[in-house]
Design a protein around this motif. Structure first.
Motif, PDB file in Angstrom:
ATOM      1  N   VAL A  72       0.858  -1.185   0.000  1.00 47.40           N
ATOM      2  CA  VAL A  72       0.000   0.000   0.000  1.00 47.40           C
ATOM      3  C   VAL A  72       0.889   1.228   0.000  1.00 47.40           C
ATOM      4  O   VAL A  72       1.612   1.480   0.971  1.00 47.40           O
ATOM      5  CB  VAL A  72      -0.901   0.004   1.249  1.00 47.40           C
ATOM      6  N   THR A  73       0.855   1.962  -1.101  1.00 47.41           N
ATOM      7  CA  THR A  73       1.682   3.160  -1.202  1.00 47.41           C
ATOM      8  C   THR A  73       0.797   4.385  -1.068  1.00 47.41           C
ATOM      9  O   THR A  73      -0.199   4.518  -1.780  1.00 47.41           O
ATOM     10  CB  THR A  73       2.408   3.200  -2.567  1.00 47.41           C
ATOM     11  N   SER A  96      -2.251  10.495  -3.505  1.00 45.26           N
ATOM     12  CA  SER A  96      -2.884   9.294  -4.070  1.00 45.26           C
ATOM     13  C   SER A  96      -2.510   8.044  -3.265  1.00 45.26           C
ATOM     14  O   SER A  96      -1.513   8.025  -2.539  1.00 45.26           O
ATOM     15  CB  SER A  96      -2.477   9.102  -5.535  1.00 45.26           C
ATOM     16  N   VAL A  97      -3.329   7.027  -3.438  1.00 45.54           N
ATOM     17  CA  VAL A  97      -3.098   5.744  -2.781  1.00 45.54           C
ATOM     18  C   VAL A  97      -3.129   4.640  -3.819  1.00 45.54           C
ATOM     19  O   VAL A  97      -4.001   4.623  -4.690  1.00 45.54           O
ATOM     20  CB  VAL A  97      -4.202   5.457  -1.738  1.00 45.54           C
ATOM     21  N   GLN A  98      -2.166   3.741  -3.727  1.00 42.04           N
ATOM     22  CA  GLN A  98      -2.221   2.536  -4.545  1.00 42.04           C
ATOM     23  C   GLN A  98      -2.217   1.332  -3.599  1.00 42.04           C
ATOM     24  O   GLN A  98      -1.250   1.131  -2.865  1.00 42.04           O
ATOM     25  CB  GLN A  98      -1.009   2.436  -5.471  1.00 42.04           C
ATOM     26  N   TRP A  99      -3.323   0.611  -3.596  1.00 39.44           N
ATOM     27  CA  TRP A  99      -3.450  -0.587  -2.753  1.00 39.44           C
ATOM     28  C   TRP A  99      -3.280  -1.772  -3.689  1.00 39.44           C
ATOM     29  O   TRP A  99      -4.207  -2.126  -4.431  1.00 39.44           O
ATOM     30  CB  TRP A  99      -4.808  -0.598  -2.056  1.00 39.44           C
ATOM     31  N   MET A 100      -2.092  -2.346  -3.723  1.00 42.85           N
ATOM     32  CA  MET A 100      -1.778  -3.400  -4.692  1.00 42.85           C
ATOM     33  C   MET A 100      -1.821  -4.763  -4.009  1.00 42.85           C
ATOM     34  O   MET A 100      -1.081  -5.019  -3.073  1.00 42.85           O
ATOM     35  CB  MET A 100      -0.382  -3.176  -5.275  1.00 42.85           C
ATOM     36  N   GLN A 140      -6.162  -1.361  -6.403  1.00 39.01           N
ATOM     37  CA  GLN A 140      -7.170  -0.350  -6.066  1.00 39.01           C
ATOM     38  C   GLN A 140      -6.386   0.961  -6.001  1.00 39.01           C
ATOM     39  O   GLN A 140      -5.568   1.149  -5.105  1.00 39.01           O
ATOM     40  CB  GLN A 140      -7.832  -0.665  -4.730  1.00 39.01           C
ATOM     41  N   GLU A 141      -6.618   1.823  -6.998  1.00 41.83           N
ATOM     42  CA  GLU A 141      -5.840   3.057  -7.097  1.00 41.83           C
ATOM     43  C   GLU A 141      -6.768   4.249  -7.046  1.00 41.83           C
ATOM     44  O   GLU A 141      -7.771   4.289  -7.771  1.00 41.83           O
ATOM     45  CB  GLU A 141      -5.064   3.078  -8.418  1.00 41.83           C
ATOM     46  N   PHE A 142      -6.418   5.208  -6.218  1.00 44.67           N
ATOM     47  CA  PHE A 142      -7.266   6.386  -6.044  1.00 44.67           C
ATOM     48  C   PHE A 142      -6.406   7.639  -6.005  1.00 44.67           C
ATOM     49  O   PHE A 142      -5.461   7.726  -5.217  1.00 44.67           O
ATOM     50  CB  PHE A 142      -8.074   6.268  -4.746  1.00 44.67           C
ATOM     51  N   ILE A 161      -8.902   6.705   3.842  1.00 42.68           N
ATOM     52  CA  ILE A 161      -8.382   5.855   2.776  1.00 42.68           C
ATOM     53  C   ILE A 161      -9.081   4.496   2.813  1.00 42.68           C
ATOM     54  O   ILE A 161      -9.495   3.968   1.783  1.00 42.68           O
ATOM     55  CB  ILE A 161      -6.852   5.713   2.940  1.00 42.68           C
ATOM     56  N   ALA A 162      -9.208   3.936   4.001  1.00 44.69           N
ATOM     57  CA  ALA A 162      -9.904   2.655   4.166  1.00 44.69           C
ATOM     58  C   ALA A 162     -10.641   2.684   5.496  1.00 44.69           C
ATOM     59  O   ALA A 162     -10.185   3.321   6.446  1.00 44.69           O
ATOM     60  CB  ALA A 162      -8.908   1.499   4.144  1.00 44.69           C
ATOM     61  N   GLY A 163     -11.759   1.999   5.562  1.00 44.10           N
ATOM     62  CA  GLY A 163     -12.566   1.972   6.778  1.00 44.10           C
ATOM     63  C   GLY A 163     -13.530   3.152   6.823  1.00 44.10           C
ATOM     64  O   GLY A 163     -13.775   3.799   5.795  1.00 44.10           O
TER      65      GLY A 163
END
Ligand code: FE2
Length: 281
Positions: A72-73, A96-100, A140-142, A161-163
């Motif tokens: 997760v970046t 931005s967030v990249q959840w790979m 999951q990229e935002f 970002i999550a939750g």
């Protein structure tokens, strides 16, 4: 009608990260994934990177594999280009967030797309349960504008970002570990209370300023692990503080890890090395 009293989570550990370098020579601070704190199930690693000296980041992270977990970046500043062996490519920009989800295998590179200026952010590694380790890779990229920001009280701004924060949900979905990932900005004297599911492991990392959690004062560069309970309250004690608050459901399985491969058994690690070497990722 039932009422449930809030149980604030205590601070059970506090530690500072260790300066290290990774990739082709990127300077960073490793906060989780060291001998001090090797695993906070499901969190395998937390790296903070942050420098305006190109020599600290310009070498980037050339082609390398992952299997069995998620990277997760979260970019705070700067730009990083991501490219993988399945034809996916994208630019991670500030906020931005990249959840790979690497699943059964990805070979990718993460390279700075700037030659000067500030590059700052976090990379968190989140484990996967055995049933998902060999799943299809996915992203999951935002971009920053797709991450909701809420102000639950005066002097508090939270990027979700999550939750959930109240009834605002972050865009990332991962039922396996049901993660919470918040980026919180808090002014002096302001307070923020957040629910955290009981039984989930949780930590906070302060990257600007200073906050208090219960009776504990937590400064820049400190990670706190939170004990059991169902909430946490953070108060700002310096002009402006920023921290990430992260929690997730523990997986509770054996962990076999070897660099960028995180499986359940040593045999699965050897299989991962073989599969990578013979181009099966
Ligand atoms: Fe990577």
């Amino acid at each position: 009608m039932t009422t449930t009293a809030t149980r604030n989570r205590p601070v059970t550990r506090r530690l500072r990260g260790m300066a290290t370098s990774d990739g082709a020579g990127v300077s960073l601070t490793r906060v989780i994934g060291t001998q001090q704190l090797s695993y906070l199930d499901p969190f395998l690693m937390l790296d903070e990177f942050g420098s305006d000296k190109p020599g600290d980041y310009i070498a980037g992270f050339p082609s390398h594999p992952h299997r069995g977990f998620e990277t997760v970046t979260y970019m705070l500043d700067g730009r990083m280009r991501h490219k993988d062996n399945h034809g996916n490519e994208g630019l991670m920009t500030a906020g931005s967030v990249q959840w790979m989800t690497a699943g059964r295998g990805i070979v990718h590179s993460e390279m700075p797309e700037q030659e000067e200026g500030l590059m700052r952010g976090f990379q968190l590694w989140v484990n996967l349960p055995a049933k998902d380790k060999m799943g299809q890779p996915r992203y999951q990229e935002f971009s920053a504008d797709r991450i909701p920001e809420v102000s639950p009280s005066k002097g508090v701004a939270v990027k979700v970002i999550a939750g959930h924060v109240g009834d605002v949900a972050g865009p990332v979905q991962q039922p396996a570990t049901d993660p919470l990932y918040l980026d919180i900005a808090i002014e002096a004297g302001a307070s923020f209370g957040q629910a955290i599911a009981s039984g989930h492991n949780a930590f906070a990392y302060v990257y600007e300023g200073e906050v208090s959690v219960g009776a504990d004062s937590v400064g820049k560069g400190e990670l706190i692990v939170l004990g059991d309970g169902d909430a946490v309250t953070v108060s700002g004690t310096s002009a402006k503080s920023r921290l990430i608050l992260v929690a997730g459901k523990p997986i509770g399985e054996p962990v076999a890890r070897y660099g960028p491969f995180v499986m359940n058994t040593q045999a699965e690690i050897m299989q991962a090395v073989q599969d990578f070497q013979s181009g099966r990722f």
